[in-house]
Design a protein around this motif. Structure first.
Motif, PDB file in Angstrom:
ATOM      1  N   THR A  54      -4.083  -3.387   2.538  1.00 45.91           N
ATOM      2  CA  THR A  54      -2.794  -4.060   2.310  1.00 45.91           C
ATOM      3  C   THR A  54      -2.842  -5.529   2.714  1.00 45.91           C
ATOM      4  O   THR A  54      -3.647  -5.915   3.558  1.00 45.91           O
ATOM      5  CB  THR A  54      -1.677  -3.348   3.106  1.00 45.91           C
ATOM      6  N   SER A  93      -0.121  -6.777   3.994  1.00 48.03           N
ATOM      7  CA  SER A  93       1.046  -6.869   4.870  1.00 48.03           C
ATOM      8  C   SER A  93       0.719  -7.221   6.311  1.00 48.03           C
ATOM      9  O   SER A  93       1.532  -7.815   7.003  1.00 48.03           O
ATOM     10  CB  SER A  93       1.813  -5.552   4.867  1.00 48.03           C
ATOM     11  N   LYS A  94      -0.447  -6.824   6.790  1.00 44.81           N
ATOM     12  CA  LYS A  94      -0.750  -7.051   8.194  1.00 44.81           C
ATOM     13  C   LYS A  94      -1.734  -8.209   8.345  1.00 44.81           C
ATOM     14  O   LYS A  94      -1.358  -9.283   8.779  1.00 44.81           O
ATOM     15  CB  LYS A  94      -1.282  -5.757   8.824  1.00 44.81           C
ATOM     16  N   SER A 140       0.832  -1.209   0.000  1.00 45.42           N
ATOM     17  CA  SER A 140       0.000   0.000   0.000  1.00 45.42           C
ATOM     18  C   SER A 140       0.863   1.253   0.000  1.00 45.42           C
ATOM     19  O   SER A 140       0.396   2.315  -0.405  1.00 45.42           O
ATOM     20  CB  SER A 140      -1.017  -0.006   1.138  1.00 45.42           C
ATOM     21  N   TYR A 184      -5.122  -1.477   8.898  1.00 45.52           N
ATOM     22  CA  TYR A 184      -5.410  -2.319  10.066  1.00 45.52           C
ATOM     23  C   TYR A 184      -6.887  -2.632  10.250  1.00 45.52           C
ATOM     24  O   TYR A 184      -7.283  -3.160  11.287  1.00 45.52           O
ATOM     25  CB  TYR A 184      -4.877  -1.620  11.330  1.00 45.52           C
TER      26      TYR A 184
HETATM   27  C1  LIG Z   1       1.969  -0.825   7.266  1.00 44.68           C
HETATM   28  C2  LIG Z   1       1.234   0.393   6.788  1.00 44.68           C
HETATM   29  C3  LIG Z   1       1.175   0.730   5.433  1.00 44.68           C
HETATM   30  C4  LIG Z   1       2.045   0.092   4.403  1.00 44.68           C
HETATM   31  O1  LIG Z   1       1.855  -1.164   4.162  1.00 44.68           O
HETATM   32  P1  LIG Z   1       2.510  -1.913   2.919  1.00 44.68           P
HETATM   33  O2  LIG Z   1       1.322  -2.448   2.246  1.00 44.68           O
HETATM   34  O3  LIG Z   1       3.370  -2.945   3.551  1.00 44.68           O
HETATM   35  O4  LIG Z   1       3.267  -0.957   2.071  1.00 44.68           O
HETATM   36  C5  LIG Z   1       0.398   1.794   5.051  1.00 44.68           C
HETATM   37  N1  LIG Z   1      -0.269   2.532   5.946  1.00 44.68           N
HETATM   38  C6  LIG Z   1      -0.210   2.270   7.256  1.00 44.68           C
HETATM   39  C7  LIG Z   1      -0.958   3.134   8.200  1.00 44.68           C
HETATM   40  C8  LIG Z   1       0.558   1.202   7.717  1.00 44.68           C
HETATM   41  O5  LIG Z   1       0.677   0.977   9.010  1.00 44.68           O
END
Ligand SMILES: *Cc1c(COP(=O)(O)O)cnc(C)c1O
Length: 356
Positions: A205, A207-208, A84, A182
């Motif tokens: 995303t 990622s989390k 993201s 999140y």
């Molecule tokens: C982790 C995070 C992102 C970025 O995530 P990626 O997809 O890993 O680039 C973007 N915005 C917030 C608020 C985040 O905590």
């Protein structure tokens, strides 16, 4: 004349450390402690590597379709990028060109001001209230765009969808970006507002909540016109942002709804238990709807705790910034990892009392 005068100079974003030592309990970058869906491993194991001779699908069709299906949207309402961060950086470039200041909170994801500086976009930060909540009226003024993280980082605080809806409705002439990195851990998504507001872009995303930070997948959802403009910028920059392996792995993740629900629920359960334990140890924190807790100790400074945790191979995040210098951002790991952290903190805080 020196060529250095013509360099675009920026102060880069600083990400949390990625230690090489595997024995570190790593609670500093909000990664998910559970592996990606089993189908992801299967896709990678069976991947036809001969296909790597060819360029990837520049439209990322398979992943766009899977995500559109997951969110109940049309394919034309979804844009995929390399994390993201990539999607957000491209969105700043695409939508924030009025010359007027863009607005975001004083305490939020510290990449927003970096992108604004990179693109020379003026910005004004808006103070969160004393409980770290967004004050909606701060966003009812002339601006060149708005970006809000919901739930917010690094505070973990979520506001109700109605708060964001008011901000979106009051700003028909600006693009409002809601960063939902999140949201799967307990926030109220703004995706249902997409049909109603053509100025809303929602970013999520893998990622989390999908345990795939290493894969780099992020995406934006919004009105077809917004998505078309984003694609125009992408195809003016690099047509092949996402590689073939990643596309296939991303689809496999989206296809396993049950695993996604189960692992996010596990993280939430561990978070709720960790909240209770941290409170017993004398920590205070805004109520987190994320996979981290933003905690301050009533008597012991955050810098001291950060340092002793680090010496004992427990990594968390700390910022020496106004209003938040006494807080630690602690990502939620497995139950076992959190038990180790809580036991360490309990012993440290008890012994510290004896010495002083
Ligand atoms: C982790 C995070 C992102 C970025 O995530 P990626 O997809 O890993 O680039 C973007 N915005 C917030 C608020 C985040 O905590």
């Amino acid at each position: 004349m020196s060529w250095e005068e013509n360099v675009r100079k920026v102060v880069p974003y600083v990400a949390g450390e990625q230690p090489k030592d595997p024995t570190v309990i790593k609670l500093n970058t909000n990664e998910n402690p559970y592996p990606p869906a089993p189908g992801v491993a299967e896709v990678i194991r069976r991947f036809d590597y001969d296909s790597l001779r060819k360029y990837p699908d520049q439209d990322v069709s398979a992943l766009v379709s899977a995500l559109a299906g997951h969110h109940g949207l049309d394919r034309e309402q979804v844009f995929v990028g390399v994390g993201s961060d990539d999607v957000l950086a491209m969105s700043f470039l695409t939508f924030f060109n009025s010359g007027k200041p863009i607005l975001f909170p004083d305490i939020t994801y510290s990449f927003y001001d970096v992108w604004a500086d990179l693109y020379r976009i003026p910005y004004e930060d808006q103070p969160l209230d004393e409980n770290f909540c967004v004050r909606e009226e701060d966003y009812f003024k002339e601006n060149g765009g708005i970006i809000l993280a919901n739930p917010n980082a690094p505070t973990g605080v979520a506001s109700e969808r109605s708060v964001y809806e008011k901000i979106i409705r009051e700003n028909p002439d600006s693009v409002v970006i809601i960063d939902e990195a999140y949201v799967d851990f307990g926030g109220e998504s703004c995706v249902p507002l997409i049909e109603k507001y053509d100025n809303l872009l929602v970013v999520q995303t893998f990622s989390k909540s999908r345990s795939m930070a290493g894969m780099r997948i992020g995406y934006a959802m919004g009105n077809r016109k917004l998505i078309r403009y984003l694609n125009d910028i992408k195809f003016s920059f690099n047509s092949y942002t996402m590689n073939t392996v990643t596309i296939a792995a991303g689809v496999a993740s989206v296809e396993d709804e049950a695993y996604f629900a189960e692992t996010t629920a596990r993280v939430v359960a561990t978070r709720e238990r960790t909240k209770r334990e941290l409170a017993k140890l004398g920590f205070v924190f805004p109520d987190s709807k994320t996979n981290f807790i933003f905690a301050a100790h009533k008597t012991v400074p955050a810098q001291e705790l950060f340092d002793v945790l680090r010496e004992n191979k427990i990594y968390v995040r700390h910022w020496n910034k106004p209003r938040i210098e006494n807080y630690l951002r602690i990502s939620i790991g497995t139950d076992e990892e959190m038990d180790k952290v809580l036991t360490f903190l309990e012993e440290y805080l008890t012994n510290r009392k004896c010495i002083k």
